[in-house]
Write an enzyme that holds these catalytic residues in place. Sequence first.
Site, PDB file in Angstrom:
ATOM      1  N   HIS A  23       0.840  -1.215   0.000  1.00 57.80           N
ATOM      2  CA  HIS A  23       0.000   0.000   0.000  1.00 57.80           C
ATOM      3  C   HIS A  23       0.870   1.259   0.000  1.00 57.80           C
ATOM      4  O   HIS A  23       0.490   2.279   0.557  1.00 57.80           O
ATOM      5  CB  HIS A  23      -0.973   0.000   1.192  1.00 57.80           C
ATOM      6  CG  HIS A  23      -2.026  -1.068   1.067  1.00 57.80           C
ATOM      7  ND1 HIS A  23      -3.171  -0.901   0.324  1.00 57.80           N
ATOM      8  CD2 HIS A  23      -2.074  -2.322   1.567  1.00 57.80           C
ATOM      9  CE1 HIS A  23      -3.900  -2.021   0.385  1.00 57.80           C
ATOM     10  NE2 HIS A  23      -3.250  -2.895   1.127  1.00 57.80           N
ATOM     11  N   THR A  24       2.032   1.145  -0.610  1.00 57.00           N
ATOM     12  CA  THR A  24       2.889   2.329  -0.762  1.00 57.00           C
ATOM     13  C   THR A  24       2.837   2.853  -2.195  1.00 57.00           C
ATOM     14  O   THR A  24       3.050   4.045  -2.416  1.00 57.00           O
ATOM     15  CB  THR A  24       4.354   2.014  -0.390  1.00 57.00           C
ATOM     16  OG1 THR A  24       4.762   0.826  -1.078  1.00 57.00           O
ATOM     17  CG2 THR A  24       4.521   1.816   1.100  1.00 57.00           C
ATOM     18  N   ASP A 175       2.003  -3.681  -9.913  1.00 58.38           N
ATOM     19  CA  ASP A 175       1.778  -5.002 -10.493  1.00 58.38           C
ATOM     20  C   ASP A 175       2.159  -5.052 -11.968  1.00 58.38           C
ATOM     21  O   ASP A 175       2.833  -5.985 -12.431  1.00 58.38           O
ATOM     22  CB  ASP A 175       0.326  -5.407 -10.314  1.00 58.38           C
ATOM     23  CG  ASP A 175      -0.075  -5.408  -8.852  1.00 58.38           C
ATOM     24  OD1 ASP A 175       0.824  -5.326  -8.002  1.00 58.38           O
ATOM     25  OD2 ASP A 175      -1.283  -5.486  -8.568  1.00 58.38           O
TER      26      ASP A 175
HETATM   27  P1  NG1 Z   1      -3.149  -6.940  -5.344  1.00 59.91           P
HETATM   28  O1  NG1 Z   1      -3.725  -7.137  -4.023  1.00 59.91           O
HETATM   29  O2  NG1 Z   1      -2.096  -7.917  -5.659  1.00 59.91           O
HETATM   30  O3  NG1 Z   1      -4.192  -6.897  -6.411  1.00 59.91           O
HETATM   31  C1  NG1 Z   1      -3.099  -4.287  -5.051  1.00 59.91           C
HETATM   32  C2  NG1 Z   1      -2.769  -3.223  -6.086  1.00 59.91           C
HETATM   33  C3  NG1 Z   1      -1.287  -2.825  -6.013  1.00 59.91           C
HETATM   34  C4  NG1 Z   1      -0.887  -2.446  -4.592  1.00 59.91           C
HETATM   35  C5  NG1 Z   1      -1.321  -3.573  -3.630  1.00 59.91           C
HETATM   36  C6  NG1 Z   1      -1.067  -3.213  -2.182  1.00 59.91           C
HETATM   37  C7  NG1 Z   1      -3.789  -3.100  -8.328  1.00 59.91           C
HETATM   38  C8  NG1 Z   1      -3.963  -3.748  -9.639  1.00 59.91           C
HETATM   39  N1  NG1 Z   1      -3.039  -3.744  -7.424  1.00 59.91           N
HETATM   40  O4  NG1 Z   1      -2.426  -5.465  -5.376  1.00 59.91           O
HETATM   41  O5  NG1 Z   1      -1.044  -1.752  -6.908  1.00 59.91           O
HETATM   42  O6  NG1 Z   1      -1.450  -1.214  -4.218  1.00 59.91           O
HETATM   43  O7  NG1 Z   1      -2.713  -3.857  -3.757  1.00 59.91           O
HETATM   44  O8  NG1 Z   1       0.280  -2.985  -1.949  1.00 59.91           O
HETATM   45  O9  NG1 Z   1      -4.341  -2.035  -8.115  1.00 59.91           O
END
Ligand code: NG1
Length: 413
Positions: A23-24, A175
């Site tokens: 969440h950074t 991601d």
């Molecule tokens: P996940 O939980 O793997 O889908 C999401 C966000 C990342 C990041 C993480 C928390 C999307 C596609 N993915 O990942 O950018 O914020 O949460 O670190 O928004």
Amino acid sequence: MRSRDAARWRAIAPGRVNLIGEHTDYNGLPVFPIAIDRDVRIEFRVVDDPVVRLDSPSARFAPFAFQLKRPIEPAAQGDWSNYVRAAARGLLEHGISLKRGIEGTVSGDAPIASGLSSSSALVVASALALLKANGVDVDDGAARGDGSRAMSRLELAALMARAERFVGLEGGGMDQAACLHGVEGHALRIEFDPLRVTPVPVPDGWRWVVASSLVRAEKSAGARGRYNERARQCREALAASVGAVPGGQAPNSGNRATNTAPAYNDLVSAADPGGLLRRVRRILSPVLFRRFRHVVTEGRRVALAEQAMRDVNMHRFGQLMVRSHESLRDDYEVSTGELDAIVGVALEAGAAGARLTGAGFGGCAVALCDDSTVAPVMEALTARFYKPRLGGPPTTDMLFVAKPGGGAGVQEM
Ligand code: NG1
């Protein structure tokens, strides 16, 4: 030679495991993931019409088709076609003409809704397939003398990060960047604004064990509201903390006017983080303060963890993972009882570190193990976490060792 239309192609895009820095990304701070040896793949042929027609061997994912014409309307919330629509829409809005379409099948072994980024892998694989169909190469960004069209991986990663927001998540860019920039045997420091990726070798003899909490984290549906709420709270906390951040506390803030909100990036490098947090605590509500503290301390942990990996001090890396998990559990409030249980069992069984990975609210945890602790950690998780819940051992989708793998690409089949 086969005609272009008869050729079959395979776009392969890996999932990722975030090692630290949770969440950074949407707060403009670095993250530190690996691309993994589990992927989403689209086997396709190019068709002359501007249309996308895809199906899947899984009954959960119904076949769909849509026209490559603006505006591309979303399907119902939670519909898997939205990730492919997002990629197409992002390319079209970027001015790429998509005159030819694709027809094919989506499969893969990246676990879904597990915080391992299968959604971004599908977005990236879709973009690569559509670019291939329309003669646009994706390369490392070096200048091309022959006038042919190309897009750099960094450009595509940034574009697909924006495009995926079409699905409704106010996500960062981790991601898509990890998926496009994976390097075998390496972790990736990813920085934002501007996007930069720096591979860091993972020391020999260390493994990443991924364990599913058995709770789905559907960010196209249920978890979306809670994720977006966190993003909003971080913005509010930053705006409200401006009075607690005098010029001397924000060393990178340059000549910003004093009434301008600082960036989290400035705060992470503050000379006196303890003092900063004490001042901010007096201003913010308890909830906003906890969100703020997570972001600022997690930002510092990412830098320390990268240094620990470069120093081959993986026990230190593991300790930072544990601190990260505690902060996500107590300050950011995105852990669950299941994720906490996995982290506890893994640490008791000898893991050097463990934490939830991805957004939380379910999904997976990752444990750092040396060669001698991989087996005991996996056995302990099987006996103490999975067997009581499943009545038997976990599948290889639930508990596995993730290898740092290479980035996304397209091959001729
Ligand atoms: P996940 O939980 O793997 O889908 C999401 C966000 C990342 C990041 C993480 C928390 C999307 C596609 N993915 O990942 O950018 O914020 O949460 O670190 O928004």
